[in-house]
Write a protein that holds these residues in place. Structure first.
Motif, PDB file in Angstrom:
ATOM      1  N   ALA A  92       8.236   1.525  -9.720  1.00 11.53           N
ATOM      2  CA  ALA A  92       6.798   1.609  -9.458  1.00 11.53           C
ATOM      3  C   ALA A  92       6.438   2.956  -8.837  1.00 11.53           C
ATOM      4  O   ALA A  92       5.438   3.574  -9.234  1.00 11.53           O
ATOM      5  CB  ALA A  92       6.366   0.467  -8.542  1.00 11.53           C
ATOM      6  N   THR A  93       7.235   3.428  -7.893  1.00 13.94           N
ATOM      7  CA  THR A  93       6.929   4.683  -7.207  1.00 13.94           C
ATOM      8  C   THR A  93       6.896   5.857  -8.182  1.00 13.94           C
ATOM      9  O   THR A  93       5.958   6.660  -8.162  1.00 13.94           O
ATOM     10  CB  THR A  93       7.966   4.947  -6.092  1.00 13.94           C
ATOM     11  OG1 THR A  93       7.952   3.843  -5.179  1.00 13.94           O
ATOM     12  CG2 THR A  93       7.658   6.225  -5.347  1.00 13.94           C
ATOM     13  N   VAL A  94       7.890   5.944  -9.042  1.00 15.21           N
ATOM     14  CA  VAL A  94       7.938   7.059  -9.996  1.00 15.21           C
ATOM     15  C   VAL A  94       6.760   6.998 -10.956  1.00 15.21           C
ATOM     16  O   VAL A  94       6.079   7.999 -11.188  1.00 15.21           O
ATOM     17  CB  VAL A  94       9.284   7.068 -10.756  1.00 15.21           C
ATOM     18  CG1 VAL A  94       9.248   8.019 -11.937  1.00 15.21           C
ATOM     19  CG2 VAL A  94      10.424   7.413  -9.815  1.00 15.21           C
TER      20      VAL A  94
ATOM     21  N   GLY B 228       0.584   2.963  -4.285  1.00 17.60           N
ATOM     22  CA  GLY B 228       1.919   2.387  -4.169  1.00 17.60           C
ATOM     23  C   GLY B 228       1.991   1.289  -3.115  1.00 17.60           C
ATOM     24  O   GLY B 228       2.598   0.243  -3.340  1.00 17.60           O
ATOM     25  N   LEU B 229       1.366   1.523  -1.969  1.00 16.52           N
ATOM     26  CA  LEU B 229       1.369   0.507  -0.913  1.00 16.52           C
ATOM     27  C   LEU B 229       0.668  -0.767  -1.368  1.00 16.52           C
ATOM     28  O   LEU B 229       1.151  -1.876  -1.112  1.00 16.52           O
ATOM     29  CB  LEU B 229       0.713   1.051   0.356  1.00 16.52           C
ATOM     30  CG  LEU B 229       1.507   2.103   1.125  1.00 16.52           C
ATOM     31  CD1 LEU B 229       0.675   2.693   2.253  1.00 16.52           C
ATOM     32  CD2 LEU B 229       2.812   1.519   1.650  1.00 16.52           C
TER      33      LEU B 229
ATOM     34  N   SER C  65      -3.170   9.634  -3.071  1.00 12.88           N
ATOM     35  CA  SER C  65      -3.534   8.596  -4.033  1.00 12.88           C
ATOM     36  C   SER C  65      -2.315   7.774  -4.431  1.00 12.88           C
ATOM     37  O   SER C  65      -2.381   6.551  -4.530  1.00 12.88           O
ATOM     38  CB  SER C  65      -4.171   9.222  -5.271  1.00 12.88           C
ATOM     39  OG  SER C  65      -5.355   9.881  -4.940  1.00 12.88           O
ATOM     40  N   SER C  66      -1.194   8.452  -4.652  1.00 10.57           N
ATOM     41  CA  SER C  66       0.049   7.743  -5.009  1.00 10.57           C
ATOM     42  C   SER C  66       0.510   6.847  -3.871  1.00 10.57           C
ATOM     43  O   SER C  66       0.944   5.712  -4.098  1.00 10.57           O
ATOM     44  CB  SER C  66       1.156   8.740  -5.366  1.00 10.57           C
ATOM     45  OG  SER C  66       0.823   9.484  -6.500  1.00 10.57           O
ATOM     46  N   LEU C  67       0.424   7.349  -2.652  1.00  4.82           N
ATOM     47  CA  LEU C  67       0.864   6.571  -1.488  1.00  4.82           C
ATOM     48  C   LEU C  67       0.025   5.306  -1.321  1.00  4.82           C
ATOM     49  O   LEU C  67       0.572   4.199  -1.187  1.00  4.82           O
ATOM     50  CB  LEU C  67       0.792   7.427  -0.225  1.00  4.82           C
ATOM     51  CG  LEU C  67       1.185   6.725   1.064  1.00  4.82           C
ATOM     52  CD1 LEU C  67       2.677   6.403   1.050  1.00  4.82           C
ATOM     53  CD2 LEU C  67       0.838   7.581   2.261  1.00  4.82           C
ATOM     54  N   VAL C  68      -1.295   5.442  -1.366  1.00  7.51           N
ATOM     55  CA  VAL C  68      -2.169   4.283  -1.179  1.00  7.51           C
ATOM     56  C   VAL C  68      -2.004   3.294  -2.342  1.00  7.51           C
ATOM     57  O   VAL C  68      -1.870   2.085  -2.131  1.00  7.51           O
ATOM     58  CB  VAL C  68      -3.639   4.720  -1.008  1.00  7.51           C
ATOM     59  CG1 VAL C  68      -4.571   3.524  -1.019  1.00  7.51           C
ATOM     60  CG2 VAL C  68      -3.801   5.514   0.280  1.00  7.51           C
TER      61      VAL C  68
END
Length: 164
Positions: A115-117, A152-153, A147-150
Motif C-alpha cells: 500500500a505504501t509504495v 496511507g494512514l 498527501s501520501s502520509l495522510v
C-alpha cells in the motif's frame, strides 16, 4: 454476490472522496486520495486487462468530479499496472490469494509495503502531472509526502479496522 461488496466499497469510497476529502483544504499541501483503496484491494484473480479497464473507469470518474483532465485516470492506470508485480514480489504462492488483497492475504507487513509504495506512486503521478514542471520541486515534494502520509494512514487504518 462478491461484486456487490466491491461495488458498494467503490461507491462509498468515491462519495467519501468527493463529498468530504476533496472539500477539505490543508493549506494546498495535502490532498488525500483514499478512493484508491478500491484499486489496491481488487482481487488478483481478475485478468490484467480488466484490472486496467476498471482503473481507467475509476480514474475517469474522479477526473469528472475533480475537473482534472485525465490526471487521476493516468495515475490509476499506473498503479493498476504496477499492482500485480508488487504482489508477485511480496507473495511467492499467488494461488492462496483468493479474495481481496488486504493484510489478511499479504500479511500486515506485506500489505503495508504494498500500500505504501502504490500510494506514493499514485500521489507522485498526480502531483507531477498537475504541476507539469519542476519549477517548484520543493513544494511538489512536500505535497507528495504529506498527501501520501495522510492517505496511507487512512488506508492502513481502514485495513486494520476491517481485518478485526
Amino acid at each position: 454476490m462478491a461484486w456487490n461488496k466491491h461495488l458498494i466499497r467503490l461507491i462509498a469510497l468515491l462519495l467519501i472522496q468527493v463529498l468530504i476529502l476533496n472539500q477539505l483544504q490543508f493549506f494546498g499541501l495535502c490532498h488525500p486520495y483514499v478512493f484508491i483503496l478500491f484499486l489496491l484491494m481488487m482481487p488478483i484473480s481478475l485478468p490484467r486487462s480488466i484490472d486496467l479497464i476498471i482503473a481507467a473507469l475509476v480514474g475517469l470518474v474522479m477526473d469528472l468530479f475533480c475537473n482534472s483532465l485525465g490526471v487521476h485516470m493516468a495515475a490509476c492506470i499506473l498503479i493498476a499496472f504496477l499492482r500485480r508485480p508488487m504482489i508477485t514480489n511480496l507473495v511467492m504462492d499467488e494461488t492462496r490469494l483468493r479474495g481481496d488483497i488486504n493484510s489478511v492475504a499479504l500479511g500486515r507487513i506485506g500489505f503495508f509495503k504494498y500500500a505504501t509504495v502504490l500510494i506514493f506512486v499514485y500521489h507522485t503521478a498526480v502531483v507531477l502531472l498537475c504541476a507539469w514542471s519542476f519549477a517548484h520541486i520543493g513544494f511538489n515534494l512536500l505535497q507528495i509526502l504529506l498527501s501520501s502520509l495522510v492517505s496511507g494512514l487512512i488506508i492502513i487504518g481502514y485495513d486494520i479496522l476491517q481485518s478485526k
